[in-house]
Design a protein around this motif. Structure first.
Motif, PDB file in Angstrom:
ATOM      1  N   GLU A 302     -18.692  22.244  -2.014  1.00  0.00           N
ATOM      2  CA  GLU A 302     -17.855  23.417  -1.797  1.00  0.00           C
ATOM      3  C   GLU A 302     -17.413  23.545  -0.347  1.00  0.00           C
ATOM      4  O   GLU A 302     -16.330  24.064  -0.054  1.00  0.00           O
ATOM      5  N   ALA A 303     -18.269  23.090   0.587  1.00  0.00           N
ATOM      6  CA  ALA A 303     -17.953  23.232   2.005  1.00  0.00           C
ATOM      7  C   ALA A 303     -16.903  22.222   2.472  1.00  0.00           C
ATOM      8  O   ALA A 303     -16.065  22.539   3.316  1.00  0.00           O
ATOM      9  N   PHE A 304     -16.936  21.002   1.903  1.00  0.00           N
ATOM     10  CA  PHE A 304     -16.076  19.938   2.443  1.00  0.00           C
ATOM     11  C   PHE A 304     -15.068  19.391   1.437  1.00  0.00           C
ATOM     12  O   PHE A 304     -14.376  18.422   1.732  1.00  0.00           O
ATOM     13  N   LYS A 305     -14.994  19.978   0.270  1.00  0.00           N
ATOM     14  CA  LYS A 305     -14.048  19.482  -0.724  1.00  0.00           C
ATOM     15  C   LYS A 305     -12.617  19.635  -0.206  1.00  0.00           C
ATOM     16  O   LYS A 305     -12.213  20.714   0.222  1.00  0.00           O
ATOM     17  N   SER A 306     -11.836  18.555  -0.262  1.00  0.00           N
ATOM     18  CA  SER A 306     -10.479  18.579   0.292  1.00  0.00           C
ATOM     19  C   SER A 306      -9.426  18.902  -0.757  1.00  0.00           C
ATOM     20  O   SER A 306      -8.394  19.482  -0.438  1.00  0.00           O
ATOM     21  N   GLY A 307      -9.661  18.510  -1.986  1.00  0.00           N
ATOM     22  CA  GLY A 307      -8.669  18.730  -3.029  1.00  0.00           C
ATOM     23  C   GLY A 307      -7.706  17.569  -3.199  1.00  0.00           C
ATOM     24  O   GLY A 307      -6.875  17.576  -4.107  1.00  0.00           O
ATOM     25  N   PHE A 308      -7.779  16.543  -2.333  1.00  0.00           N
ATOM     26  CA  PHE A 308      -6.915  15.364  -2.482  1.00  0.00           C
ATOM     27  C   PHE A 308      -7.393  14.497  -3.638  1.00  0.00           C
ATOM     28  O   PHE A 308      -8.600  14.434  -3.908  1.00  0.00           O
ATOM     29  N   GLU A 309      -6.424  13.852  -4.277  1.00  0.00           N
ATOM     30  CA  GLU A 309      -6.747  12.861  -5.289  1.00  0.00           C
ATOM     31  C   GLU A 309      -6.839  11.487  -4.632  1.00  0.00           C
ATOM     32  O   GLU A 309      -6.131  11.212  -3.658  1.00  0.00           O
ATOM     33  N   PRO A 310      -7.690  10.605  -5.123  1.00  0.00           N
ATOM     34  CA  PRO A 310      -7.763   9.252  -4.554  1.00  0.00           C
ATOM     35  C   PRO A 310      -6.426   8.530  -4.694  1.00  0.00           C
ATOM     36  O   PRO A 310      -5.662   8.788  -5.644  1.00  0.00           O
ATOM     37  N   PRO A 311      -6.070   7.671  -3.765  1.00  0.00           N
ATOM     38  CA  PRO A 311      -4.779   6.961  -3.838  1.00  0.00           C
ATOM     39  C   PRO A 311      -4.737   5.985  -5.001  1.00  0.00           C
ATOM     40  O   PRO A 311      -5.780   5.504  -5.465  1.00  0.00           O
ATOM     41  N   GLY A 312      -3.539   5.757  -5.494  1.00  0.00           N
ATOM     42  CA  GLY A 312      -3.377   4.819  -6.602  1.00  0.00           C
ATOM     43  C   GLY A 312      -3.398   3.372  -6.131  1.00  0.00           C
ATOM     44  O   GLY A 312      -3.583   3.068  -4.954  1.00  0.00           O
ATOM     45  N   ASP A 313      -3.199   2.480  -7.085  1.00  0.00           N
ATOM     46  CA  ASP A 313      -3.198   1.044  -6.762  1.00  0.00           C
ATOM     47  C   ASP A 313      -1.976   0.691  -5.913  1.00  0.00           C
ATOM     48  O   ASP A 313      -0.894   1.273  -6.073  1.00  0.00           O
ATOM     49  N   VAL A 314      -2.166  -0.260  -5.036  1.00  0.00           N
ATOM     50  CA  VAL A 314      -1.080  -0.748  -4.187  1.00  0.00           C
ATOM     51  C   VAL A 314      -0.317  -1.845  -4.941  1.00  0.00           C
ATOM     52  O   VAL A 314      -0.935  -2.781  -5.467  1.00  0.00           O
ATOM     53  N   ASP A 315       0.973  -1.679  -5.010  1.00  0.00           N
ATOM     54  CA  ASP A 315       1.801  -2.675  -5.713  1.00  0.00           C
ATOM     55  C   ASP A 315       1.936  -3.942  -4.877  1.00  0.00           C
ATOM     56  O   ASP A 315       1.948  -3.905  -3.646  1.00  0.00           O
ATOM     57  N   PHE A 316       2.058  -5.040  -5.603  1.00  0.00           N
ATOM     58  CA  PHE A 316       2.255  -6.335  -4.938  1.00  0.00           C
ATOM     59  C   PHE A 316       3.713  -6.484  -4.557  1.00  0.00           C
ATOM     60  O   PHE A 316       4.612  -6.179  -5.359  1.00  0.00           O
ATOM     61  N   GLU A 317       3.965  -6.901  -3.328  1.00  0.00           N
ATOM     62  CA  GLU A 317       5.331  -7.141  -2.867  1.00  0.00           C
ATOM     63  C   GLU A 317       5.482  -8.613  -2.525  1.00  0.00           C
ATOM     64  O   GLU A 317       4.728  -9.155  -1.713  1.00  0.00           O
ATOM     65  N   ASP A 318       6.436  -9.197  -3.131  1.00  0.00           N
ATOM     66  CA  ASP A 318       6.673 -10.633  -2.952  1.00  0.00           C
ATOM     67  C   ASP A 318       7.664 -10.830  -1.816  1.00  0.00           C
ATOM     68  O   ASP A 318       8.846 -10.474  -1.929  1.00  0.00           O
ATOM     69  N   PHE A 319       7.184 -11.365  -0.704  1.00  0.00           N
ATOM     70  CA  PHE A 319       8.027 -11.569   0.472  1.00  0.00           C
ATOM     71  C   PHE A 319       8.771 -12.911   0.447  1.00  0.00           C
ATOM     72  O   PHE A 319       9.468 -13.250   1.375  1.00  0.00           O
ATOM     73  N   THR A 320       8.571 -13.630  -0.655  1.00  0.00           N
ATOM     74  CA  THR A 320       9.299 -14.916  -0.736  1.00  0.00           C
ATOM     75  C   THR A 320      10.759 -14.712  -1.081  1.00  0.00           C
ATOM     76  O   THR A 320      11.575 -15.592  -0.870  1.00  0.00           O
ATOM     77  N   GLN A 321      11.117 -13.536  -1.617  1.00  0.00           N
ATOM     78  CA  GLN A 321      12.505 -13.250  -1.973  1.00  0.00           C
ATOM     79  C   GLN A 321      13.008 -12.120  -1.079  1.00  0.00           C
ATOM     80  O   GLN A 321      12.533 -10.997  -1.195  1.00  0.00           O
ATOM     81  N   PRO A 322      13.886 -12.352  -0.150  1.00  0.00           N
ATOM     82  CA  PRO A 322      14.387 -11.319   0.781  1.00  0.00           C
ATOM     83  C   PRO A 322      14.969 -10.116   0.070  1.00  0.00           C
ATOM     84  O   PRO A 322      14.739  -8.993   0.451  1.00  0.00           O
ATOM     85  N   MET A 323      15.727 -10.383  -0.998  1.00  0.00           N
ATOM     86  CA  MET A 323      16.360  -9.261  -1.692  1.00  0.00           C
ATOM     87  C   MET A 323      15.301  -8.340  -2.288  1.00  0.00           C
ATOM     88  O   MET A 323      15.404  -7.116  -2.229  1.00  0.00           O
ATOM     89  N   LYS A 324      14.255  -8.934  -2.833  1.00  0.00           N
ATOM     90  CA  LYS A 324      13.188  -8.117  -3.457  1.00  0.00           C
ATOM     91  C   LYS A 324      12.466  -7.298  -2.400  1.00  0.00           C
ATOM     92  O   LYS A 324      12.070  -6.170  -2.612  1.00  0.00           O
ATOM     93  N   ARG A 325      12.285  -7.920  -1.194  1.00  0.00           N
ATOM     94  CA  ARG A 325      11.606  -7.185  -0.130  1.00  0.00           C
ATOM     95  C   ARG A 325      12.418  -5.976   0.301  1.00  0.00           C
ATOM     96  O   ARG A 325      11.899  -4.916   0.542  1.00  0.00           O
ATOM     97  N   THR A 326      13.742  -6.135   0.348  1.00  0.00           N
ATOM     98  CA  THR A 326      14.603  -5.024   0.735  1.00  0.00           C
ATOM     99  C   THR A 326      14.524  -3.907  -0.281  1.00  0.00           C
ATOM    100  O   THR A 326      14.404  -2.725   0.059  1.00  0.00           O
ATOM    101  N   ILE A 327      14.547  -4.275  -1.542  1.00  0.00           N
ATOM    102  CA  ILE A 327      14.449  -3.265  -2.596  1.00  0.00           C
ATOM    103  C   ILE A 327      13.099  -2.557  -2.538  1.00  0.00           C
ATOM    104  O   ILE A 327      12.997  -1.353  -2.703  1.00  0.00           O
ATOM    105  N   SER A 328      12.053  -3.359  -2.275  1.00  0.00           N
ATOM    106  CA  SER A 328      10.701  -2.769  -2.217  1.00  0.00           C
ATOM    107  C   SER A 328      10.592  -1.761  -1.090  1.00  0.00           C
ATOM    108  O   SER A 328      10.019  -0.686  -1.241  1.00  0.00           O
ATOM    109  N   GLU A 329      11.192  -2.120   0.092  1.00  0.00           N
ATOM    110  CA  GLU A 329      11.132  -1.192   1.214  1.00  0.00           C
ATOM    111  C   GLU A 329      11.905   0.068   0.917  1.00  0.00           C
ATOM    112  O   GLU A 329      11.496   1.172   1.262  1.00  0.00           O
TER     113      GLU A 329
END
Length: 593
Positions: A302-329
């Motif tokens: 009760e004293a330190f509860k923040s109310g935040f939810e844990p973060p979700g999974d991090v998506d994989f970004e493929d940097f081998t394709q420039p166009m995909k990296r731009t879309i991902s950003e």
């Protein structure tokens, strides 16, 4: 014939019997009924022994005194220790004592304080029951011992004087016998000599008879002195000395019994506090058993509860394709508005996973937005409660001054109504500021609790407009107060809950010149300086008469004597109303109304 008689009467045998060593040995052999009577020749040793007994008693007193000092010192150290670890008021430590473990520790500190008190009791009881009693007894014992040994020395001196008188009488008797013998021999010699005249013989005969008579007188005196000495000696060794030694023995035995009783008291004083010390230890054990680890764990949540939810999974970004990296950003930048957390990857990316891990140093923002939601909600609620308490405090002061002003307006002789206007204006401004603060924090609180939308730029603009409106409302209220004839304003003007003073409360208060009857008495709890007209000064503890009880305005009318009466704050006095007088007073009020 005379020579044989004188020879037979010589006290050779008497001298032999009167040698002190043989006489004492004979008496000691005859009487062994009393234990200390056999020590009649050890007077000096008994004197040393009894003095040693007093020294032992004084040594024991000193021992107990040092023990009491140790107990006091120990109790003082325990109290200081308990005080040292007590939580400081209005500090962070006081908040920590909401856990069961820390409350148990606080109970332990309190019990240790009581534990120290029992050691003070030990010291006090030992001082009064042992040290005080034995100190008085030692003084009495010294006086008694001095008296007994004084009597013993006096008896010894008396018997020694009698012995000297006997010796002098004996030597005189012996000398006279020798002189009589020589006079007799001289007479016989003169009587046998034919050349000596008859007158010389007669003279020698008379001299011999005179010496013989002197020897007889010395004999009678010696015999009388001897009988007197024997009587004195018998009384000395069988009456006086045994009585004195018996008293000395009883005195010594009382001393031994007394020191034994004191040692028993020494143990009893400790034993008496054992049950109370046991209770203190039982309370410490009870406090320890009240520690609840589950409850403390829940309080941590009760004293330190923040109310935040844990973060979700991090998506994989493929940097081998420039166009995909731009879309991902692009998708990463657009996803911020959806409330999803997606990390950035790059050479300078910090990879922030939990938004509440970062700690802010220094003073945070006023709306506590730097805190996690749950902690922020608690802080905002706490701030609202504090502001409401401040508002209530200011309103109480305003109500009291308003009622006093009404009294001054209706009864100018009691005081100047304008003298409280400045203070009322200050209170109104303070209340208005505090109300605006409460509204502001309540808005933030509603936002956290989900009752309002999140603060976007539009909400911030509305908040600024709201504050401007509130400022204009304050000015409008001030203008309304200035336009009001009595300096007050209604609930619609100020949006405050205010108790109005009925106009009939003080209408007929001073119309009748006759003094009001007393309806009871009161005692001043605090000193009150009645500086305004219509009030009366009272001193703490002063008893006065009540002539009008509090009608809800916080003031009570009292009288000191026929010429001195006035109002005092009701909270400053303790009122004792007379039931009959109170009923009569109420009846008169109804009739006057």
């Amino acid at each position: 014939m005379l020579s044989m008689e004188l020879a037979f009467s010589r006290p050779d045998k008497v001298r032999l019997l009167k040698q002190p060593g043989r006489l004492i040995h004979s008496i000691a052999g005859q009487s062994e009924s009393a234990a200390w009577n056999s020590l009649q020749d050890q007077f000096d040793n008994l004197e040393k022994h009894t003095q040693w007994g007093i020294d032992v008693l004084e040594k024991y007193i000193k021992f107990v005194k040092e023990r009491t000092e140790i107990e006091l010192s120990y109790a003082k150290q325990l109290r200081n220790l308990s005080k040292k670890y007590q939580p400081k008021k209005n500090s962070k430590e006081e908040e920590e004592y909401r856990y069961t473990s820390t409350r148990a520790f606080l109970a332990t500190l309190n019990e240790m304080n009581d534990y120290a008190g029992q050691h003070e009791v030990i010291s006090e009881n030992m001082t009064s029951l042992i040290i005080g009693e034995l100190t008085r007894y030692v003084q009495e014992l010294k006086q008694e011992r001095k008296s007994h040994f004084h009597d013993g020395r006096k008896a010894q001196q008396h018997i020694e004087t009698c012995w000297k008188q006997l010796e002098a009488s004996k030597r005189r008797f012996e000398r006279d016998c020798k002189e009589a013998d020589r006079a007799q021999q001289y007479f016989e010699k003169m009587d046998a000599d034919i050349n000596v005249t008859k007158a010389d013989v007669e003279k020698a005969r008379q001299q011999a008879q005179l010496r013989h008579q002197m020897a007889e007188d010395s004999k009678a005196e010696y015999s009388s002195t001897l009988q007197k000495f024997n009587s004195e000696q018998h009384d000395h060794y069988y009456t006086h000395i045994p009585n004195i030694f018996q008293k000395i023995q009883e005195m010594e035995e009382r001393r031994i019994v007394r020191i034994g009783e004191s040692m028993k008291t020494f143990a009893d004083v400790d034993r008496q506090v054992i049950p109370i010390i046991g209770k203190c230890l039982d309370e410490i054990t009870k406090a320890a058993e009240s520690v609840d680890h589950k409850n403390d764990s829940q309080m941590v949540i009760e004293a330190f509860k923040s109310g935040f939810e844990p973060p979700g999974d991090v998506d994989f970004e493929d940097f081998t394709q420039p166009m995909k990296r731009t879309i991902s950003e692009s998708s990463l930048s657009n996803s911020r508005g959806d409330g999803k957390y997606e990390p950035k990857f790059g050479g300078k990316s910090k990879g922030k996973l939990w938004p509440f891990i970062k700690k802010n140093k220094g003073a945070g923002p006023e709306d506590f937005s730097n805190l996690p939601p749950e902690q922020r909600r608690k802080k905002l609620q706490q701030k609202v409660d504090e502001l409401n308490k401040d508002i209530q405090k200011e309103m109480d002061q305003r109500d009291a001054l308003t009622k006093m002003k009404d009294v001054y307006i209706k009864n100018p002789q009691m005081g100047d109504a304008a003298s409280v206007d400045h203070r009322l204006s200050e209170l109104e401004q303070n209340i208005e500021k505090l109300r605006l603060e409460v509204q502001k924090f309540e808005g933030w609180l509603a936002e956290v609790e989900g009752r309002l939308p999140s603060r976007t730029e539009q909400a911030r603009r509305q908040s600024g407009l709201y504050e401007a409106q509130n400022t204009s409302a304050v000015n409008s209220c001030a203008q309304d107060r200035e336009s009001s004839p009595d300096g007050s304003y209604t609930e619609e003007q100020s949006q405050e809950t205010e108790m109005k003073v009925p106009a009939t409360d003080f209408d007929d208060e001073f119309d009748d010149e006759e003094p009001l009857p007393t309806i009871g008495t009161c005692k001043a709890l605090y000193t009150f300086e009645g500086q305004n007209e219509g009030t009366i000064s009272v001193a703490e503890g002063e008893m006065l008469y009540v002539i009008e009880e509090d009608k809800g305005d916080g003031w009570t009318r009292i009288r000191r004597n026929e010429d001195e009466e006035g109002y005092v704050p009701t909270s400053y006095v303790e009122v004792y109303l007379d039931k009959n007088a109170k009923d009569v007073y109420k009846s008169l009020q109804k009739i006057s109304e």
